[in-house]
Design an enzyme around this catalytic site. Sequence first.
Site, mmCIF file in Angstrom:
data_model
loop_
_atom_site.group_PDB
_atom_site.id
_atom_site.type_symbol
_atom_site.label_atom_id
_atom_site.label_comp_id
_atom_site.label_asym_id
_atom_site.label_seq_id
_atom_site.Cartn_x
_atom_site.Cartn_y
_atom_site.Cartn_z
ATOM 1 N N HIS A 113 -84.413 25.360 35.296
ATOM 2 C CA HIS A 113 -84.021 24.149 34.555
ATOM 3 C C HIS A 113 -83.311 24.534 33.262
ATOM 4 O O HIS A 113 -83.936 25.001 32.308
ATOM 5 C CB HIS A 113 -85.246 23.279 34.243
ATOM 6 C CG HIS A 113 -84.888 21.919 33.745
ATOM 7 N ND1 HIS A 113 -85.117 20.756 34.456
ATOM 8 C CD2 HIS A 113 -84.285 21.525 32.596
ATOM 9 C CE1 HIS A 113 -84.675 19.720 33.772
ATOM 10 N NE2 HIS A 113 -84.167 20.157 32.628
ATOM 11 N N HIS A 167 -79.671 23.573 30.580
ATOM 12 C CA HIS A 167 -78.530 22.721 30.206
ATOM 13 C C HIS A 167 -77.497 23.587 29.498
ATOM 14 O O HIS A 167 -77.520 23.721 28.269
ATOM 15 C CB HIS A 167 -78.973 21.594 29.279
ATOM 16 C CG HIS A 167 -79.879 20.597 29.930
ATOM 17 N ND1 HIS A 167 -79.432 19.400 30.433
ATOM 18 C CD2 HIS A 167 -81.211 20.637 30.172
ATOM 19 C CE1 HIS A 167 -80.451 18.731 30.958
ATOM 20 N NE2 HIS A 167 -81.550 19.461 30.817
ATOM 21 N N GLN A 206 -77.110 11.711 31.922
ATOM 22 C CA GLN A 206 -77.875 11.752 30.670
ATOM 23 C C GLN A 206 -78.166 10.359 30.100
ATOM 24 O O GLN A 206 -79.191 10.143 29.463
ATOM 25 C CB GLN A 206 -77.104 12.585 29.630
ATOM 26 C CG GLN A 206 -77.696 12.598 28.220
ATOM 27 C CD GLN A 206 -78.937 13.462 28.098
ATOM 28 O OE1 GLN A 206 -78.842 14.669 27.950
ATOM 29 N NE2 GLN A 206 -80.096 12.844 28.160
ATOM 30 N N HIS A 246 -84.924 14.500 36.158
ATOM 31 C CA HIS A 246 -85.729 14.428 34.932
ATOM 32 C C HIS A 246 -86.623 13.194 35.065
ATOM 33 O O HIS A 246 -86.115 12.105 35.347
ATOM 34 C CB HIS A 246 -84.837 14.233 33.707
ATOM 35 C CG HIS A 246 -84.069 15.453 33.292
ATOM 36 N ND1 HIS A 246 -83.074 15.992 34.046
ATOM 37 C CD2 HIS A 246 -84.171 16.208 32.170
ATOM 38 C CE1 HIS A 246 -82.580 17.052 33.414
ATOM 39 N NE2 HIS A 246 -83.223 17.208 32.276
ATOM 40 N N GLU A 293 -90.520 12.133 31.155
ATOM 41 C CA GLU A 293 -90.478 13.076 30.029
ATOM 42 C C GLU A 293 -90.870 12.315 28.767
ATOM 43 O O GLU A 293 -90.050 12.040 27.885
ATOM 44 C CB GLU A 293 -89.076 13.703 29.895
ATOM 45 C CG GLU A 293 -89.053 14.874 28.907
ATOM 46 C CD GLU A 293 -87.666 15.497 28.744
ATOM 47 O OE1 GLU A 293 -86.724 15.065 29.422
ATOM 48 O OE2 GLU A 293 -87.553 16.414 27.913
ATOM 49 N N ASP A 319 -84.722 25.343 29.883
ATOM 50 C CA ASP A 319 -84.262 24.003 29.531
ATOM 51 C C ASP A 319 -83.155 24.017 28.483
ATOM 52 O O ASP A 319 -82.050 23.558 28.743
ATOM 53 C CB ASP A 319 -85.449 23.130 29.069
ATOM 54 C CG ASP A 319 -85.158 21.639 29.097
ATOM 55 O OD1 ASP A 319 -84.024 21.253 29.420
ATOM 56 O OD2 ASP A 319 -86.079 20.848 28.804
HETATM 57 ZN ZN LIG Z 1 -83.479 18.955 31.113
#
Ligand SMILES: [Zn+2]
Length: 409
Positions: free
Chosen positions: A63, A65, A159, A217, A220, A316
């Site tokens: 995971h 970005h 996102q 996702h 969270e 992440d």
């Molecule tokens: Zn993420």
Amino acid sequence: MIRRITNARLREREGLVAIDLDGKGRIAAITGMPPAAQARSDGAVDEIDAGGGLVLSSFIDLHLHLDLAYSLDLVPENKSGTLVEAIGLYAVAKKDFTPQSVCERAVRAIESEIGFGTGAIRNHVDVGRTAELRLCEGILAAREMTRNRIDIQIVTFPQDGVIRDPGAPDRMREAMRMGCDVVGGIAHYERTPTDSQRQIELLFDLAEEFDADIDCHIDETDSPESRCVEYLAAETIKRGWQGRVTASHVCALASYEPVHAAKVITLLAEAQVHVVTNPGVNLHLQGRFDGYPKRRGLTRVRELMAAGVNVSAGQDCIKDPFYPFGTGQMLEVAHLLVHADHLSSRPLIEKAMDAITINPARSMHLDDYGVKIGGRGDLVVLPVDSVHEAIRCRPRPLAVLKGGLRMNK
Ligand SMILES: [Zn+2]
């Protein structure tokens, strides 16, 4: 091309071995080394003397970005430290990002990961409203530039939501056509629980359209009211997508009352949903609304593992508005995981190592992963003699190999 690693220690075998690689960079033989041979190596250029050190299949970061990497100084400071403020700040900042600038930062992060022994990454690329497809272009270019050095799967990540960002499904569809591999999501970020469920249904529609896996996702947040992951698991069963869905974060599960948590964990196991926790980022972003005692923010890692759910740990973020730290060192991620959910007994330390190696390999369907005959020569040689020492000391690798070729200096 490296053809032989001598004096190597493996996780599940006593004594030292020699690992032979064939001309295609695959493992051809693993043989025990007699004690006399352990003292010296002949120093051939195509040979590495591991010196009794641990040899593992390269780490996997499930995971990440990359479009965010090193963007911390390009975005106003996240004063609350929360996920929601970071999303808002990034939405403004990324309007100015070009494919070229994204590619440059991504390659820098990829090289950092490789230097620490990572051989495969699953990357979530932002295809939200203000990202359009520019960030995706940059990440695809970064993958192309590094394709002989590391394997990268790319997830189309909406996102800004899917229902609250109505252009998202078309951007995700286009990103899949451009070369992305996996359908992403952000189920908990919709305005209502009903919209979260609609998002999940849309993700499965897209996954069916492209015959693709899903990595969403989800939940969270510390709120026990966030109950998206049970819907994701139920839909996984309904659509016959068992083993092809990953739930990222799943923080809220830690805040459910025990009876409901047990039900959800059983359901995740039944649906064969993979879970990835991101210990550094979850510790950092969650618990922000708590006084004391302050929650740790991670999902129920040990309970999920005990129930047979395939759990991995990811980096992440690398120095971005969501998380100002992170280097791409998966041993640091395992180290944080051990601390965050008390994985400190000998068997659980081994499971922390599984979370950055064999478990993410299952999620990415890397069937030829592993130090085994026919396995890829994607290997990391560490100057320590056990998993425990690897996680305790977190050393730089002696060698990082990709298909038998040396990737570090
Ligand atoms: Zn993420």
